[in-house]
Design an enzyme around this catalytic site. Structure first.
Site, short mmCIF file in Angstrom:
data_model
loop_
_atom_site.label_atom_id
_atom_site.label_comp_id
_atom_site.label_asym_id
_atom_site.label_seq_id
_atom_site.Cartn_x
_atom_site.Cartn_y
_atom_site.Cartn_z
N PRO A 30 -0.52 -1.05 2.10
CG PRO A 30 1.37 -1.25 3.45
CD PRO A 30 0.12 -1.97 3.05
CD GLU A 31 -3.34 2.47 -2.38
OE1 GLU A 31 -3.19 3.40 -3.19
OE2 GLU A 31 -4.45 2.15 -1.93
#
Length: 273
Positions: free
Chosen positions: A2-3
């Site tokens: 996840p960014e």
């Protein structure tokens, strides 16, 4: 992994469910995450009221008068608010119990996530103190000037500079590739060769890509789901990432892929000269 858009999407989903609630305890089924689960979760924080749900880079911050919890989703983690009696699955490692009978549950199949205690001033925590600015907190001109100063004299590829959290946070592999495409900059161009106008153009592209990804709920390629258990839909709007050999959506030239910094990089040889 996840960014920034995925973490911000999670934060926005959790905020109305958590702010104002009191932590009544915790159930730790497996403390052996990337780092051991913070002992303060069961010893110091029960009774504390959650006053804010924040984010710094890819970290979530639960703020209370007794200090902050620092949470990271790792590569495959997710956070959901559920009734506390909901049966736990194999990968449901930690429940933070709340005074309304709900719990904040961390599910993490690969166990690269973390729940740490960051005290009263999380900005001084070792994981946060060195980080660069938030890309969405600055104007494009200011962020562009910052990138230009950081690039000066550095021969590293511009994509690797953009992914360096000491320079600017939250621009991971997917969004770096997409922003460079929009800015018309080859990912392997030496950072020192970037002009200030090019850096401003790149800054604007970074902000546009991140903003659109947040609005779409993030990007789901494999593991990510938001706090409602739903996937992110920005994957439908990717121009280059994961599209090796496919025609560029702008000019029709086949998208190329190369390894850079041990990560797959995608670019259009015509649009990014």
């Amino acid at each position: 992994m996840p960014e920034l858009p995925e973490v911000e999407t999670t934060r926005r989903g959790l905020e109305p469910l958590l702010v104002g609630r009191r932590i009544t305890g915790a159930v730790v089924r497996n403390a052996a995450l990337r780092w051991p689960v913070a002992p303060e979760l069961t010893g110091h924080l029960p009774g504390a009221r959650i006053e804010a749900v924040g984010r710094r880079a890819k970290y979530l911050l639960l703020g209370t008068a007794r200090g902050h919890l620092l949470l990271h989703l790792g590569m495959s983690g997710s956070l959901r608010v559920l009734p506390a009696g909901t049966p736990a699955g194999k990968h449901d490692h930690v429940d933070i119990l709340l005074d309304d009978g709900q719990c904040l549950r961390l599910r993490d199949p690969r166990r690269f996530g973390s729940i740490l205690y960051a005290g009263d001033d999380p900005a001084r925590h070792a994981l946060l103190a060195h980080l660069g600015p938030e890309p969405l907190d600055l104007g494009a001109d200011t962020l562009g000037a910052h990138l230009h100063a950081a690039a000066r004299g550095r021969r590293v590829a511009v994509k690797l500079l953009l992914m360096d959290a000491d320079v600017v946070v939250g621009v991971g592999n997917i969004y770096a590739s997409e922003a460079l495409f929009r800015a018309g900059i080859r990912p392997d161009k030496p950072a020192a060769r970037l002009t200030r106008p090019a850096c401003v153009r790149l800054a604007g592209a970074v902000q546009a890509v991140l903003g659109e990804a947040i609005a779409a709920g993030g990007t789901t390629l494999r593991d990510f789901s938001n706090s409602d258990g739903l996937p992110g839909y920005f994957a439908q709007d990717l121009n280059v990432y994961g599209r090796a050999g496919a025609p560029c959506r702008v000019c029709g030239t086949p998208i190329r892929e190369q390894r850079m910094g041990q990560r797959s990089t995608f670019w259009c040889p015509a649009c990014q000269r």
